[in-house]
Design an enzyme around this catalytic site. Structure first.
Site, PDB file in Angstrom:
ATOM      1  N   ARG A  15      -9.674  12.168  -4.567  1.00 45.66           N
ATOM      2  CA  ARG A  15     -10.985  12.068  -3.930  1.00 45.66           C
ATOM      3  C   ARG A  15     -10.940  11.664  -2.453  1.00 45.66           C
ATOM      4  NH1 ARG A  15     -14.265   8.342  -7.637  1.00 45.66           N
ATOM      5  NH2 ARG A  15     -12.268   7.879  -8.613  1.00 45.66           N
ATOM      6  N   GLY A  78       0.490   7.496 -16.774  1.00 43.94           N
ATOM      7  CA  GLY A  78      -0.321   6.323 -17.118  1.00 43.94           C
ATOM      8  C   GLY A  78       0.251   5.035 -16.541  1.00 43.94           C
ATOM      9  N   GLY A 100      -1.569  -0.713  -5.491  1.00 38.62           N
ATOM     10  CA  GLY A 100      -1.411  -0.391  -4.068  1.00 38.62           C
ATOM     11  C   GLY A 100      -2.703  -0.003  -3.376  1.00 38.62           C
ATOM     12  N   ASP A 101      -3.734   0.320  -4.162  1.00 40.22           N
ATOM     13  CA  ASP A 101      -5.008   0.723  -3.548  1.00 40.22           C
ATOM     14  C   ASP A 101      -6.076  -0.350  -3.735  1.00 40.22           C
ATOM     15  OD1 ASP A 101      -5.273   1.014  -6.263  1.00 40.22           O
ATOM     16  OD2 ASP A 101      -6.126   3.031  -6.201  1.00 40.22           O
ATOM     17  N   ASN A 224     -11.087   4.614  -3.953  1.00 36.59           N
ATOM     18  CA  ASN A 224     -10.823   5.934  -4.517  1.00 36.59           C
ATOM     19  C   ASN A 224     -11.275   7.055  -3.596  1.00 36.59           C
ATOM     20  OD1 ASN A 224      -9.672   5.149  -7.078  1.00 36.59           O
ATOM     21  ND2 ASN A 224     -11.704   4.354  -7.561  1.00 36.59           N
ATOM     22  N   ASN A 383       3.783   4.024  43.322  1.00 35.90           N
ATOM     23  CA  ASN A 383       4.992   3.471  42.698  1.00 35.90           C
ATOM     24  C   ASN A 383       5.930   4.535  42.156  1.00 35.90           C
ATOM     25  OD1 ASN A 383       3.041   4.132  40.746  1.00 35.90           O
ATOM     26  ND2 ASN A 383       3.955   2.750  39.239  1.00 35.90           N
TER      27      ASN A 383
HETATM   28  C1  UD1 Z   1      -7.080   1.158 -14.689  1.00 34.30           C
HETATM   29  C2  UD1 Z   1      -7.070   0.321 -15.978  1.00 34.30           C
HETATM   30  C3  UD1 Z   1      -8.482  -0.148 -16.261  1.00 34.30           C
HETATM   31  C4  UD1 Z   1      -9.024  -0.925 -15.092  1.00 34.30           C
HETATM   32  C5  UD1 Z   1      -8.942  -0.087 -13.827  1.00 34.30           C
HETATM   33  C6  UD1 Z   1      -9.314  -0.910 -12.618  1.00 34.30           C
HETATM   34  C7  UD1 Z   1      -5.326   1.258 -17.402  1.00 34.30           C
HETATM   35  C8  UD1 Z   1      -5.032   2.140 -18.531  1.00 34.30           C
HETATM   36  N1  UD1 Z   1      -6.604   1.155 -17.045  1.00 34.30           N
HETATM   37  O1  UD1 Z   1      -7.849   2.305 -14.967  1.00 34.30           O
HETATM   38  O2  UD1 Z   1      -8.493  -0.958 -17.422  1.00 34.30           O
HETATM   39  O3  UD1 Z   1     -10.341  -1.306 -15.328  1.00 34.30           O
HETATM   40  O4  UD1 Z   1      -7.600   0.391 -13.619  1.00 34.30           O
HETATM   41  O5  UD1 Z   1      -9.374  -0.082 -11.508  1.00 34.30           O
HETATM   42  O6  UD1 Z   1      -4.422   0.625 -16.872  1.00 34.30           O
HETATM   43  N2  UD1 Z   1      -0.990   4.618 -11.364  1.00 34.30           N
HETATM   44  C9  UD1 Z   1       0.336   4.941 -11.253  1.00 34.30           C
HETATM   45  N3  UD1 Z   1       0.898   5.780 -12.179  1.00 34.30           N
HETATM   46  C10 UD1 Z   1       0.190   6.308 -13.193  1.00 34.30           C
HETATM   47  C11 UD1 Z   1      -1.166   5.978 -13.302  1.00 34.30           C
HETATM   48  C12 UD1 Z   1      -1.746   5.125 -12.377  1.00 34.30           C
HETATM   49  O7  UD1 Z   1       1.034   4.471 -10.344  1.00 34.30           O
HETATM   50  O8  UD1 Z   1       0.773   7.045 -13.974  1.00 34.30           O
HETATM   51  C13 UD1 Z   1      -1.592   3.725 -10.381  1.00 34.30           C
HETATM   52  C14 UD1 Z   1      -2.669   4.398  -9.573  1.00 34.30           C
HETATM   53  O9  UD1 Z   1      -2.129   4.924  -8.362  1.00 34.30           O
HETATM   54  C15 UD1 Z   1      -3.618   3.262  -9.272  1.00 34.30           C
HETATM   55  C16 UD1 Z   1      -3.467   2.356 -10.483  1.00 34.30           C
HETATM   56  O10 UD1 Z   1      -2.228   2.685 -11.072  1.00 34.30           O
HETATM   57  O11 UD1 Z   1      -3.238   2.524  -8.130  1.00 34.30           O
HETATM   58  C17 UD1 Z   1      -4.613   2.521 -11.458  1.00 34.30           C
HETATM   59  O12 UD1 Z   1      -4.629   3.829 -11.899  1.00 34.30           O
HETATM   60  P1  UD1 Z   1      -5.968   4.574 -12.240  1.00 34.30           P
HETATM   61  O13 UD1 Z   1      -5.640   5.914 -12.750  1.00 34.30           O
HETATM   62  O14 UD1 Z   1      -6.916   4.461 -11.119  1.00 34.30           O
HETATM   63  O15 UD1 Z   1      -6.475   3.674 -13.452  1.00 34.30           O
HETATM   64  P2  UD1 Z   1      -7.930   3.629 -14.030  1.00 34.30           P
HETATM   65  O16 UD1 Z   1      -8.145   4.785 -14.899  1.00 34.30           O
HETATM   66  O17 UD1 Z   1      -8.892   3.363 -12.950  1.00 34.30           O
HETATM   67 CA    CA Z   2      -8.954   3.329 -10.623  1.00 38.37          CA
END
Ligand code: UD1
Ligand code: CA
Length: 454
Positions: A15, A78, A100-101, A224, A383
Site C-alpha cells: 500500500r 507469516g 520494523g514498521d 501501512n 575564490n
Molecule cells: C500482526 C499480528 C496481529 C497484530 C498486528 C499488529 C500475527 C499473526 N498477527 O498482524 O495480531 O494485531 O500484527 O499490527 O502476528 N512480517 C514478516 N514476515 C512475514 C509476515 C510479516 O517479516 O512473513 C512482518 C511485516 O513486515 C510486518 C509485521 O511482520 O512488519 C506484521 O506483519 P503483518 O502482515 O502486517 O501482520 P498483521 O496481519 O497486521
Molecule cells: Ca500490520
C-alpha cells in the site's frame, strides 16, 4: 537476564506504492527501521536480528552495522515463520519481537514489558482501541487471564467485539521459543504461520501471559500507507516539540516545527513558525530563530539571532551574532561574537571575527575576515580560478568598499580600505587605501544621441 531482539521487516508494504522497501521510508528524516534499531540498541541486547525479505538487498545496504544481523525470509509465510528464520542466531534468556514498521515505540514501554518476562512468563504489549479492526484480539478467561490471541480474520463475532488488540510486540522466554515455533501450523484463514498462536501454546504449557499496555496508541501504530506514515511523522514532531518546550524553548507554533535529527537546547530560546532543524544542532540560551529557517548541523551560541528565511548548514554563530533575513551560511561559515551578516549574503568556509559585518548582497568564500572589518554591499571573493580554490585574508578594521572583487589568493592588512568598485588582485599592506578601478572622466558638453527620423 540476557536479551536477543528480533525485528520483523520482511513484509512488502504494497500500500505504500513505492520502489523503496516500506521499512526504509523515513519518519523525521530517518528510516522507520533505524528508529526501531536505535530503540532496540538502547536496551543493550546480546544480538539484534532483522528479518528481511522484500527489498532485502536495499535494506541490508542502507542499514548494515556491526551490531546488526540480517536474516533472510525468502517467502513471507507469516510472523511465526519470520521469527523462526532467526532461531539459529538466538541464545539469550529472553527474546523481544519488534516490528520494523512501528517506529515510535519507546524505550520506557519496552522496559516495562521486559520487566515482566521470565522463564515461565510471556509479556505481551496490548492496546485498547475504540476500533480494533485488523488487530489480533486478546482473548481472556473469566478471571481475566490471557488465553490466546485470535486474528481478525479467524475471530468469531464475539471475539471481534473485544477492544483489546495485539500490538505484535512481545517478549518471550528464549528456551521455549524454538519448540513453540516448531509446533505452529498454517491451518487458519490466511494460511500463515502466526506468531500469535504461541500464546495459546504457552498457556497450555502452564505459562502465565502478562500484559503491558502502551500508554500512547501512536507508539504502537504501524505505517501501512503514506497517510499513516504522515500521521506518525506529525506525532513524532509533536513529541519532539513537547520535549523542547519542556526544556525552555518557546515554539510559536509547535504544529509548524520539524526536527530531523538531534537538537540540544538551552533556555529561553524562541523559535518562530516553519523552522526545520536537521542533523546535529546546538542552540544555546536566549537564541532567537525567525520564521522559515532551515538549520542543519550548526551551532548557535548564546543570544545569537537567525532572522527569517535563512539557511544554515555546518555553520556557527558566536555569542550575540546575527544573520539574515535571507542569509545563506554554508559549511565552514563561522561568525565571531556579535558579528553580523545581513540579507542575501552567502558564506562558505569563511570566518568572520568579532563584530565583523557583511550587511548586504555578498559572496564570501574561503575567507578569513578580521575583527570589526566591514564588508560593503556587493563584495565578492573570487575564490575559484576555474581549477582551484584560493583564500582571501583580511585583517582587523578593514573597510571594503561596495562592489569590490577580491581576487584570491590575496591578503589585505589591518585597517586597509578599498575604494568602491575595486578589483583587488594584489596584496595590500596595512593602513593603505587600494583603488583598483578605471579613473572617472567627465566629458563636458557631450551631446546625447537623438532618434533618427525615417
Ligand atoms: C500482526 C499480528 C496481529 C497484530 C498486528 C499488529 C500475527 C499473526 N498477527 O498482524 O495480531 O494485531 O500484527 O499490527 O502476528 N512480517 C514478516 N514476515 C512475514 C509476515 C510479516 O517479516 O512473513 C512482518 C511485516 O513486515 C510486518 C509485521 O511482520 O512488519 C506484521 O506483519 P503483518 O502482515 O502486517 O501482520 P498483521 O496481519 O497486521
Ligand atoms: Ca500490520
Amino acid at each position: 537476564m540476557s536479551l536477543d531482539i528480533v525485528i520483523l521487516a520482511a513484509g512488502q508494504g504494497t500500500r505504500m506504492r513505492s520502489s523503496l522497501p516500506k521499512v526504509l521510508h523515513p519518519v523525521a528524516g530517518k528510516a522507520m527501521l533505524s528508529h526501531v534499531l536505535d530503540c532496540g540498541r538502547s536496551l543493550e541486547p546480546m544480538s539484534l536480528q532483522v528479518v528481511i525479505g522484500h527489498g532485502a538487498e536495499k535494506v541490508r545496504e542502507r542499514l548494515q552495522g556491526a551490531d546488526v544481523n540480517f536474516v533472510l525470509q525468502a517467502e513471507q509465510l507469516g510472523t511465526g515463520h519470520a521469527v523462526a528464520q532467526a532461531l539459529p542466531h538466538l541464545s539469550a534468556d529472553r527474546v523481544l519481537i519488534l516490528y520494523g514498521d512501528v517506529p515510535l515505540i519507546e524505550r520506557d514501554t519496552l522496559d516495562r514489558l521486559l520487566a515482566k518476562v521470565t522463564d515461565d512468563r510471556i509479556a505481551l504489549l496490548t492496546v485498547v482501541l475504540d476500533d480494533p479492526t485488523g488487530y489480533g484480539r486478546i482473548v481472556r478467561d473469566e478471571s481475566g487471564s490471557v488465553q490466546a490471541i485470535v486474528e481478525q480474520k479467524d475471530a468469531s463475532e464475539a471475539q471481534r467485539a473485544i477492544r483489546e488488540g495485539n500490538t505484535g510486540i512481545l517478549a518471550v522466554p528464549g528456551k521455549r521459543l524454538a519448540e513453540w515455533l516448531g509446533r505452529l501450523s498454517n491451518n487458519n484463514a490466511q494460511g500463515e504461520y502466526y506468531l500469535t498462536d504461541v500464546i495459546a501454546m504457552a498457556v497450555a504449557d502452564g505459562l502465565v501471559v502478562e500484559t503491558v499496555q502502551a500508554l500512547d496508541p501512536m507508539e504502537v501504530l504501524g505505517a501501512n500507507d503514506r497517510f499513516q506514515l504522515a500521521q506518525l511523522e506529525r506525532h513524532y514532531q509533536f513529541r519532539a516539540a513537547k520535549r523542547l518546550m519542556a526544556q525552555g524553548v518557546t515554539l510559536l507554533d509547535p504544529a509548524r516545527f520539524d526536527v530531523r535529527g538531534e537538537v540540544t537546547v538551552g533556555r529561553d530560546v524562541l523559535i518562530d513558525v516553519n523552522v526545520i532543524l536537521e542533523g546535529k544542532v546546538l542552540i544555546e540560551d536566549g537564541v532567537q530563530i525567525g520564521p522559515n529557517c532551515v538549520i542543519r548541523d550548526s551551532v548557535l551560541r548564546q543570544g545569537a539571532i537567525v532572522k527569517a528565511n535563512s539557511h544554515l548548514e555546518g555553520a556557527e554563530l558566536g555569542e550575540g551574532a546575527d544573520c539574515g533575513p535571507f542569509a545563506r551560511l554554508r559549511p565552514g561559515a563561522v561568525l565571531g561574537a556579535r558579528a553580523h551578516v545581513g540579507n542575501f549574503v552567502e558564506l562558505k568556509n569563511a570566518r568572520m571575527g568579532e563584530g565583523a559585518k557583511a550587511g548586504h548582497l555578498s559572496y564570501l568564500g574561503d575567507a578569513d575576515i578580521g575583527a570589526r572589518t566591514n564588508i560593503g554591499a556587493g563584495t565578492i571573493t573570487c575564490n575559484y580560478d576555474g581549477a582551484n580554490k584560493h583564500r582571501t585574508v583580511m585583517g582587523e578594521d578593514v573597510f571594503i568598499g561596495s562592489n569590490s572583487a577580491l581576487v584570491a589568493p590575496v591578503t589585505l592588512g589591518d585597517r586597509v580600505t578599498t575604494g568602491a568598485g575595486s578589483t583587488v588582485t594584489q596584496d595590500v599592506p596595512a593602513d593603505t587605501l587600494a583603488v583598483g578601478r578605471a579613473r572617472q572622466r567627465n566629458i563636458e558638453g557631450w551631446a546625447r544621441p537623438t532618434k533618427t527620423k525615417k
